[in-house]
Design a protein around this motif. Structure first.
Motif, PDB file in Angstrom:
ATOM      1  N   GLU A 197       0.821  -1.215   0.000  1.00  0.00           N
ATOM      2  CA  GLU A 197       0.000   0.000   0.000  1.00  0.00           C
ATOM      3  C   GLU A 197       0.854   1.264   0.000  1.00  0.00           C
ATOM      4  O   GLU A 197       0.493   2.261  -0.616  1.00  0.00           O
ATOM      5  CB  GLU A 197      -0.944  -0.008   1.199  1.00  0.00           C
ATOM      6  CG  GLU A 197      -2.173  -0.869   0.999  1.00  0.00           C
ATOM      7  CD  GLU A 197      -2.925  -0.511  -0.265  1.00  0.00           C
ATOM      8  OE1 GLU A 197      -3.285   0.669  -0.442  1.00  0.00           O
ATOM      9  OE2 GLU A 197      -3.136  -1.406  -1.106  1.00  0.00           O
ATOM     10  N   HIS A 202       2.866   0.619  -3.647  1.00  0.00           N
ATOM     11  CA  HIS A 202       2.135  -0.033  -4.736  1.00  0.00           C
ATOM     12  C   HIS A 202       2.877  -1.242  -5.296  1.00  0.00           C
ATOM     13  O   HIS A 202       2.389  -1.896  -6.220  1.00  0.00           O
ATOM     14  CB  HIS A 202       1.819   0.937  -5.876  1.00  0.00           C
ATOM     15  CG  HIS A 202       0.834   2.000  -5.505  1.00  0.00           C
ATOM     16  ND1 HIS A 202       0.229   2.837  -6.418  1.00  0.00           N
ATOM     17  CD2 HIS A 202       0.319   2.366  -4.292  1.00  0.00           C
ATOM     18  CE1 HIS A 202      -0.590   3.666  -5.794  1.00  0.00           C
ATOM     19  NE2 HIS A 202      -0.544   3.392  -4.499  1.00  0.00           N
ATOM     20  N   ARG A 230      -1.461  -2.361  -8.254  1.00  0.00           N
ATOM     21  CA  ARG A 230      -0.574  -2.959  -7.263  1.00  0.00           C
ATOM     22  C   ARG A 230       0.210  -4.078  -7.965  1.00  0.00           C
ATOM     23  O   ARG A 230      -0.310  -4.746  -8.843  1.00  0.00           O
ATOM     24  CB  ARG A 230      -1.350  -3.534  -6.075  1.00  0.00           C
ATOM     25  CG  ARG A 230      -2.256  -2.544  -5.345  1.00  0.00           C
ATOM     26  CD  ARG A 230      -1.469  -1.486  -4.611  1.00  0.00           C
ATOM     27  NE  ARG A 230      -2.352  -0.610  -3.842  1.00  0.00           N
ATOM     28  CZ  ARG A 230      -2.895   0.505  -4.320  1.00  0.00           C
ATOM     29  NH1 ARG A 230      -2.653   0.873  -5.572  1.00  0.00           N
ATOM     30  NH2 ARG A 230      -3.677   1.247  -3.555  1.00  0.00           N
ATOM     31  N   ALA A 261      -7.418   0.658   0.096  1.00  0.00           N
ATOM     32  CA  ALA A 261      -6.831  -0.670   0.279  1.00  0.00           C
ATOM     33  C   ALA A 261      -7.901  -1.632   0.775  1.00  0.00           C
ATOM     34  O   ALA A 261      -8.881  -1.221   1.405  1.00  0.00           O
ATOM     35  CB  ALA A 261      -5.696  -0.601   1.289  1.00  0.00           C
TER      36      ALA A 261
END
Length: 779
Positions: free
Chosen positions: A186, A189, A277, A731
């Motif tokens: 998070e 990424h 991500r 997230a």
């Protein structure tokens, strides 16, 4: 969403009950390990009053079974002289069932409301969703989440069944690495999960991916450096997954040299994209070597270390839970668990210097149990930890016949991620008859089907028409087994695809001390496949998606590099001639984005002396330079041109002016056509890269600032459209915290944990203390 709790082990059900009921009562329960604890799974004491929580994980059992267990507990409850007793059970209860249990428990139960059934627990989970998300195994195993994961498997490199995903989730032992990986992902990424073989890198990456899939992120798996990277769509929540992105056996420096800048660029692109991500895994030693030799991965401006998470260091409690979950989920027959217990093997396994989740997995699979009696199982388990190589050695050498051995060897040199059954059949049909004739062994037309039938479930898994090793430790074993010059010479002789030949050759080169004459023989044996390089397709139609073409075999430039290496090893003059034929008649042609830069590098190396002595260096370099020019005059993207131009800059004036002219023409064309096809680009970061490429390249082609500004304005307009339609995705609501992690986990705690696998009665912890010796049992 209602849970049945069947995916949780007894200790995990206790963890949930403590968290959930503690939240409802606004108290903190002390944790006690499962087992002969006098009825204490959780305790809260305040002002001289004590409350005891006990969890009974009886999902799927008859009520009579739970009732008998509580009758046995009554004496312990009375002896504790409690102020309040609370029972949580995963066994569904009717009002009559609760009344019956209340009578059994006695006065310590203040009301029937202190008996929490699955329905009551589900009500609390809806009330406290953060507790739900903290227990990731519970959340991931819900029906809705499993459906999302299975749908996402259509993008995976292997098809996953619901049962397989459920089994993976059930056996997973949550640990601190999950939260660390999630936080790093998070923050940046991107997360690169590294560690030694078998420590659980892929498992952690999969669980992290599942958590994002569960939150409706699109899942995109990347199989190899040659696959290229899927386009980022800013309007979508996307999680990319690249397992062992630097290779499983050793670092392929040639592949790294051609793709490391692509990896670095993609990492930067994901980092700058709101809703992307990127999860990667790699073996630690390979990662360190890549950082050392790669200009792009070692670039301080990229600072790849901030994405890296090293895993593999587990607390004693985590290691115990990993073993417990494997024994529990695989439903190891009671005599085998009892044998581990009685022999005192459990602490020796957990405390072994070679403890490794992959070995634990391999030694608790049915394939191993079928070969071992309960009496010898404890010693075999310890032997496997002492000598991991032995896990598969006896099984491979003695328990299967030659046709099965030949199929496993064939599979080893196919894709590391599994292979279509038809492709495996083709490779096996070339190798197997040859080996049988060489060693005077019988063979038949149905050997492939028969071998596959014998190996399925014990050595290989067959999913969605693809065949793969059932356990990565088998591939690790074959890596060592195949370190044999004669065997590798046979593999070279019978290669039917270019990438299969490349895999064999990579194995020949990887940290081996073969004499040069042996390497010469092996290289010469590739002649048969080398002669087919002009005819073997690079791409083919996907058998599961008829309208999609996939990369099927090595790129042309990689085939040329192989031919050059084989000549230097063998000095067989046919290899240089095959190079010229391939350069003039490439199957499917060359690709600007896949091999444009590498093509320029090869031209440079042929002309600057890096391949000094190669007989057709000048002739081949002239032909390849012509191919570079044709690529530049064909359809390209700014990224392609920038990549090729960077290679041209590094070519040290070894290229002709015609190449520079073609590159400049391509730049002019890209600026003129900048506004075309922008509607098909959905990634703001991709467009940013296009602007950066044009700003860098335009001055080289003499493009006026006005014309460049017009092109950039068109791209920025498209970026604004995408930006307005894109909100940054939050997230997934997962914490990954470990409320049950104990500061101390001694042999008494270990005994209590494993007691549930043996029975409900009190067990002496002395049985689990390390013992001095085992009877010598050959694995």
């Amino acid at each position: 969403m209602a849970y049945s709790f069947t995916n949780l082990s007894p200790p995990e059900f206790e963890d949930l009950a403590r968290d959930l009921i503690g939240r409802e009562l606004e108290v903190r329960f002390e944790a006690f390990c499962q087992g002969p604890d006098g009825g204490l799974d959780g305790r809260h004491a305040s002002g001289g009053a004590s409350t005891i929580l006990q969890a009974k994980h009886y999902a799927g059992s008859a009520f009579a079974t739970l009732k008998r267990a509580m009758i046995r507990e009554r004496s312990s409850i009375d002896r504790l002289a409690l102020d309040r007793y609370i029972l949580a059970t995963s066994r569904r209860l009717s009002p009559q069932n609760k009344s019956a249990l209340a009578k059994i428990i006695g006065p310590a139960l203040q009301s029937e409301g202190d008996i929490f059934s699955p329905d009551d627990l589900n009500t609390l989970l809806r009330k406290y969703p953060d507790v739900d998300k903290a227990h990731i195994k519970l959340w991931l195993s819900s029906s809705a989440v499993l459906d999302r994961i299975i749908r996402a498997a259509t993008h995976f490199f292997t098809t996953m069944s619901r049962a397989e995903v459920e089994a993976k989730v059930r056996v997973y032992a949550p640990n601190a690495s999950f939260k660390d990986a999630r936080d790093k992902l998070e923050a940046n990424h991107v997360v690169i999960i590294s560690g030694p073989p078998g420590v659980g890198k892929t498992t952690l990456a999969e669980m992290l991916s599942y958590a994002y899939i569960a939150d409706n992120w699109e899942f995109i798996a990347i199989r190899s450096l040659d696959d290229g990277f899927a386009a980022i769509v800013d309007s979508k929540k996307q999680v990319f997954f690249f397992d062992d992105f630097l290779g499983k056996v050793g670092l392929d420096q040639r592949a790294l040299a051609s793709k490391d800048s692509d990896i670095a660029k993609f990492i930067k692109r994901v980092g700058a994209t709101k809703n992307a991500r990127f999860i990667l895994t790699t073996r630690a030693h390979i990662f360190e070597e890549a950082r050392r030799i790669s200009e792009h991965l070692g670039d301080q401006r990229l600072d790849i270390t901030k994405y890296s998470l090293d895993v593999g260091i587990y607390t004693r409690q985590i290691k115990a839970r990993i073993l417990y979950n494997h024994l529990y989920v695989t439903e190891l027959p009671a005599p085998y668990v009892g044998a581990l217990w009685d022999a005192g093997a459990i602490p020796r396994i957990i405390d072994h210097k070679n403890y490794n989740p992959r070995i634990i997995e391999a030694m608790t699979e049915s394939v191993q149990i079928q070969r071992l009696s309960a009496e010898v199982y404890p010693q075999a388990f310890i032997n496997a930890l002492d000598n991991p190589h032995d896990i598969w050695d006896k099984a491979f050498r003695r328990h299967i016949g030659p046709m099965c051995q030949h199929l496993l060897i064939t599979l080893f040199f196919c894709s590391e991620y599994g292979v279509e059954a038809d492709e495996l059949r083709a490779a096996f049909s070339a190798l197997h008859p040859y080996m049988c004739r060489k060693y005077t062994l019988p063979f038949g037309a149905k050997d492939f089907e028969e071998a596959l039938k014998i190996l399925e479930g014990g050595f290989v898994a067959i999913k969605g028409g693809r065949v793969s090793f059932i356990n990565p430790s088998l591939r690790d074993y074959l890596t060592s087994y195949l370190d044999d010059d004669d065997l590798l010479a046979d593999m070279a002789t019978n290669a039917v695809k270019a990438d299969w030949a490349a895999s064999v050759w990579k194995h020949v080169k990887a940290e081996r001390k073969s004499r040069s004459d042996h390497k010469a023989i092996i290289a010469g044996n590739f002649m048969s496949i080398a002669e087919k390089f002009t005819r073997l397709p690079v791409m083919r139609r996907d058998p599961h998606e008829p309208n999609t073409y996939r990369f099927y075999d090595l790129a042309i430039v990689n085939r040329l590099e192989l031919l050059i290496e084989w000549w230097f090893a063998s000095r067989d003059e046919r290899f240089p001639q095959l190079c010229l034929e391939l350069a003039r008649n490439p199957a499917d042609g060359f690709s600007a984005w896949r091999e444009g830069r590498t093509l320029v590098h090869l031209v440079r190396d042929l002309r600057n002396g890096s391949h000094e002595g190669f007989p057709v260096a000048q002739e081949l370099s002239d032909e390849l330079e012509r191919r570079v020019i044709l690529l530049l005059r064909g359809p390209t993207w700014p990224d392609d041109i920038e990549s090729i131009y960077s290679a041209i800059d590094a070519a040290d004036d070894t290229l002709s002016g015609e190449v520079i002219e073609a590159a400049n023409e391509a730049i002019v064309r890209e600026v003129d056509d900048a506004s075309d096809n922008l509607s098909s680009v959905d990634s703001e970061s991709t467009l940013k890269d296009q602007i950066a490429a044009l700003e860098k390249l335009a001055p080289r082609a003499g493009i006026s600032p006005v014309k460049l500004a017009q092109a950039i304005a068109a791209i920025e307009s498209r970026m604004s459209e995408i930006g307005e339609a894109t909100d940054e995705a939050p997230a997934p609501p997962i914490s990954g915290r470990l409320p049950w992690q104990a500061d101390k986990f001694d042999n008494v705690a270990l005994s209590n944990l494993f007691a549930t696998l043996i029975g409900d009665g009190p067990v002496s912890s002395a049985k689990l203390l390390p013992i001095t010796s085992f009877v010598d049992v050959p694995f």
